[in-house]
Design a protein around this motif. Structure first.
Motif, PDB file in Angstrom:
ATOM      1  N   GLU A 102       0.836  -1.204   0.000  1.00  0.00           N
ATOM      2  CA  GLU A 102       0.000   0.000   0.000  1.00  0.00           C
ATOM      3  C   GLU A 102       0.874   1.260   0.000  1.00  0.00           C
ATOM      4  O   GLU A 102       0.618   2.222  -0.720  1.00  0.00           O
ATOM      5  CB  GLU A 102      -0.914   0.000   1.233  1.00  0.00           C
ATOM      6  CG  GLU A 102      -1.638   1.326   1.457  1.00  0.00           C
ATOM      7  CD  GLU A 102      -3.117   1.273   1.109  1.00  0.00           C
ATOM      8  OE1 GLU A 102      -3.586   0.210   0.676  1.00  0.00           O
ATOM      9  OE2 GLU A 102      -3.781   2.314   1.282  1.00  0.00           O
ATOM     10  N   ARG A 103       1.946   1.249   0.810  1.00  0.00           N
ATOM     11  CA  ARG A 103       2.825   2.423   0.866  1.00  0.00           C
ATOM     12  C   ARG A 103       3.529   2.627  -0.471  1.00  0.00           C
ATOM     13  O   ARG A 103       3.729   3.750  -0.920  1.00  0.00           O
ATOM     14  CB  ARG A 103       3.813   2.294   2.029  1.00  0.00           C
ATOM     15  CG  ARG A 103       3.105   2.498   3.373  1.00  0.00           C
ATOM     16  CD  ARG A 103       4.048   2.471   4.532  1.00  0.00           C
ATOM     17  NE  ARG A 103       4.519   1.145   4.834  1.00  0.00           N
ATOM     18  CZ  ARG A 103       5.792   0.805   5.018  1.00  0.00           C
ATOM     19  NH1 ARG A 103       6.730   1.707   4.956  1.00  0.00           N
ATOM     20  NH2 ARG A 103       6.120  -0.430   5.271  1.00  0.00           N
ATOM     21  N   ALA A 104       3.890   1.506  -1.122  1.00  0.00           N
ATOM     22  CA  ALA A 104       4.522   1.600  -2.445  1.00  0.00           C
ATOM     23  C   ALA A 104       3.547   2.221  -3.438  1.00  0.00           C
ATOM     24  O   ALA A 104       3.921   3.077  -4.250  1.00  0.00           O
ATOM     25  CB  ALA A 104       4.974   0.225  -2.909  1.00  0.00           C
ATOM     26  N   LYS A 105       2.279   1.830  -3.345  1.00  0.00           N
ATOM     27  CA  LYS A 105       1.262   2.379  -4.267  1.00  0.00           C
ATOM     28  C   LYS A 105       1.097   3.882  -4.056  1.00  0.00           C
ATOM     29  O   LYS A 105       1.007   4.648  -5.012  1.00  0.00           O
ATOM     30  CB  LYS A 105      -0.084   1.684  -4.052  1.00  0.00           C
ATOM     31  CG  LYS A 105      -0.195   0.390  -4.808  1.00  0.00           C
ATOM     32  CD  LYS A 105      -1.629  -0.166  -4.699  1.00  0.00           C
ATOM     33  CE  LYS A 105      -1.578  -1.682  -4.692  1.00  0.00           C
ATOM     34  NZ  LYS A 105      -2.478  -2.312  -3.753  1.00  0.00           N
ATOM     35  N   ARG A 106       1.068   4.316  -2.782  1.00  0.00           N
ATOM     36  CA  ARG A 106       0.919   5.750  -2.489  1.00  0.00           C
ATOM     37  C   ARG A 106       2.098   6.539  -3.042  1.00  0.00           C
ATOM     38  O   ARG A 106       1.955   7.614  -3.621  1.00  0.00           O
ATOM     39  CB  ARG A 106       0.833   5.976  -0.963  1.00  0.00           C
ATOM     40  CG  ARG A 106      -0.459   5.442  -0.369  1.00  0.00           C
ATOM     41  CD  ARG A 106      -0.466   5.600   1.142  1.00  0.00           C
ATOM     42  NE  ARG A 106      -1.623   4.940   1.741  1.00  0.00           N
ATOM     43  CZ  ARG A 106      -1.776   4.690   3.021  1.00  0.00           C
ATOM     44  NH1 ARG A 106      -0.839   5.033   3.884  1.00  0.00           N
ATOM     45  NH2 ARG A 106      -2.854   4.102   3.485  1.00  0.00           N
ATOM     46  N   ARG A 107       3.291   5.988  -2.835  1.00  0.00           N
ATOM     47  CA  ARG A 107       4.515   6.646  -3.294  1.00  0.00           C
ATOM     48  C   ARG A 107       4.541   6.688  -4.832  1.00  0.00           C
ATOM     49  O   ARG A 107       4.934   7.675  -5.431  1.00  0.00           O
ATOM     50  CB  ARG A 107       5.711   5.847  -2.753  1.00  0.00           C
ATOM     51  CG  ARG A 107       7.007   6.533  -2.857  1.00  0.00           C
ATOM     52  CD  ARG A 107       7.270   7.414  -1.649  1.00  0.00           C
ATOM     53  NE  ARG A 107       8.411   8.266  -1.941  1.00  0.00           N
ATOM     54  CZ  ARG A 107       8.314   9.550  -2.192  1.00  0.00           C
ATOM     55  NH1 ARG A 107       7.173  10.159  -2.144  1.00  0.00           N
ATOM     56  NH2 ARG A 107       9.395  10.249  -2.477  1.00  0.00           N
ATOM     57  N   TYR A 108       4.127   5.589  -5.436  1.00  0.00           N
ATOM     58  CA  TYR A 108       4.106   5.465  -6.897  1.00  0.00           C
ATOM     59  C   TYR A 108       3.235   6.583  -7.482  1.00  0.00           C
ATOM     60  O   TYR A 108       3.618   7.265  -8.423  1.00  0.00           O
ATOM     61  CB  TYR A 108       3.553   4.086  -7.266  1.00  0.00           C
ATOM     62  CG  TYR A 108       3.478   3.800  -8.746  1.00  0.00           C
ATOM     63  CD1 TYR A 108       4.630   3.455  -9.452  1.00  0.00           C
ATOM     64  CD2 TYR A 108       2.268   3.839  -9.435  1.00  0.00           C
ATOM     65  CE1 TYR A 108       4.575   3.182 -10.812  1.00  0.00           C
ATOM     66  CE2 TYR A 108       2.200   3.576 -10.791  1.00  0.00           C
ATOM     67  CZ  TYR A 108       3.354   3.240 -11.473  1.00  0.00           C
ATOM     68  OH  TYR A 108       3.294   2.983 -12.818  1.00  0.00           O
ATOM     69  N   LYS A 109       2.065   6.774  -6.868  1.00  0.00           N
ATOM     70  CA  LYS A 109       1.129   7.788  -7.337  1.00  0.00           C
ATOM     71  C   LYS A 109       1.774   9.190  -7.232  1.00  0.00           C
ATOM     72  O   LYS A 109       1.737   9.967  -8.187  1.00  0.00           O
ATOM     73  CB  LYS A 109      -0.145   7.708  -6.485  1.00  0.00           C
ATOM     74  CG  LYS A 109      -1.312   8.390  -7.082  1.00  0.00           C
ATOM     75  CD  LYS A 109      -2.610   7.967  -6.378  1.00  0.00           C
ATOM     76  CE  LYS A 109      -3.663   9.034  -6.600  1.00  0.00           C
ATOM     77  NZ  LYS A 109      -3.860   9.914  -5.463  1.00  0.00           N
ATOM     78  N   GLN A 110       2.399   9.467  -6.081  1.00  0.00           N
ATOM     79  CA  GLN A 110       3.039  10.780  -5.882  1.00  0.00           C
ATOM     80  C   GLN A 110       4.130  11.027  -6.918  1.00  0.00           C
ATOM     81  O   GLN A 110       4.211  12.097  -7.516  1.00  0.00           O
ATOM     82  CB  GLN A 110       3.738  10.848  -4.513  1.00  0.00           C
ATOM     83  CG  GLN A 110       2.820  11.041  -3.341  1.00  0.00           C
ATOM     84  CD  GLN A 110       3.580  10.906  -2.013  1.00  0.00           C
ATOM     85  OE1 GLN A 110       4.729  10.460  -1.970  1.00  0.00           O
ATOM     86  NE2 GLN A 110       2.912  11.286  -0.934  1.00  0.00           N
ATOM     87  N   LEU A 111       4.982  10.009  -7.140  1.00  0.00           N
ATOM     88  CA  LEU A 111       6.116  10.196  -8.044  1.00  0.00           C
ATOM     89  C   LEU A 111       5.652  10.297  -9.492  1.00  0.00           C
ATOM     90  O   LEU A 111       6.195  11.072 -10.274  1.00  0.00           O
ATOM     91  CB  LEU A 111       7.135   9.061  -7.871  1.00  0.00           C
ATOM     92  CG  LEU A 111       7.809   9.036  -6.498  1.00  0.00           C
ATOM     93  CD1 LEU A 111       8.734   7.837  -6.365  1.00  0.00           C
ATOM     94  CD2 LEU A 111       8.605  10.307  -6.233  1.00  0.00           C
TER      95      LEU A 111
END
Ligand code: DC
Length: 226
Positions: free
Chosen positions: A157-166
């Motif tokens: 989930e944290r990877a998905k959030r970061r992916y979206k931001q980047l």
């Protein structure tokens, strides 16, 4: 490490991507309490060291830099965001960059740097209360806090959030690569010798995986006002 113990503190610790920053700001606003973004202090010191051309691996130089750096939080005139002044310069935008994050992470493992920032952090404990956001708020800095929360979210989930931001910033990254990085950083943060990232024994664990921000805020507020 007690200081002004009659003033209540809510500590919110957890890994990056757990939603700590957003949740802490919303909870502080709800309660009308002050907010300490302790990560910004490590970022500010790393940034000041970079500006001064110092070697980030030189522990003595970093400890001196942590002692000498003047860090102030200023409420933005538009309301909303808090600006961070580093040695009199508004460094808010620079502090959010990946470079500042990497510098912060490098110096945060140095005991003398952490020690140099203790008094500054304790000074935030003022009436009517403080919400302290970080990694070691409940375990070290405000170990006597009456309210403690540890926010978690699955690595995916944290990877998905970061992916979206980047992606929004137009950067080319892969979800699998980000998840691997997050898992590696989790194990580094949890195993470092000083102030490792772990929940305080008396912290309430709140898993934010698949949970909307408002529900998370409600769960955290319930710890203070059941
Ligand atoms: O929460 P953040 O991403 O702004 O934190 C930046 C870095 O500082 C991160 O690598 C962890 C470190 N940090 C820490 O060691 N202790 C804290 N209380 C807050 C942040």
């Amino acid at each position: 490490m007690s200081h002004a113990t009659s003033v209540p503190v809510l500590t919110i610790d957890g890994p990056s991507g757990s939603g700590k920053g957003t949740v802490s700001a919303l909870v502080a606003a709800h309660l009308g309490w002050r907010l300490l973004d302790s990560g910004a202090l490590y970022r500010a010191v790393g940034y000041a060291a970079g500006m001064a051309g110092l070697d980030l691996s030189d522990m003595d130089a970093m400890a001196r830099c942590a002692q000498a750096t003047k860090i102030q939080f200023k409420a933005d005139t538009d309301g909303g965001l808090t600006r961070v002044m580093v040695n009199g310069h508004d460094a808010t935008d620079e502090l959010r960059t990946e470079t500042a994050g990497a510098a912060a992470s490098a110096i945060a493992s140095m005991p003398a740097v952490r020690e140099a920032l203790v008094a500054l952090q304790l000074g935030f404990r003022k009436a009517p209360g403080l919400v302290a956001d970080g990694r070691d708020m409940g375990t070290v800095i405000f170990a006597d806090a009456p309210f403690k929360v540890f926010l978690t979210a699955s690595a995916s989930e944290r990877a998905k959030r970061r992916y979206k931001q980047l992606k929004e910033k137009g950067l080319s990254v892969t979800l699998a690569g980000l998840q691997r990085e997050i898992e590696a950083r989790d194990s580094r943060d949890a195993s470092r010798a000083v102030a490792p990232l772990k929940p305080a024994e008396d912290a309430v664990l709140v898993d934010t995986t698949g949970t909307g921000i408002e529900d998370v805020v409600a769960k955290v507020l319930a710890v203070v006002r059941p």
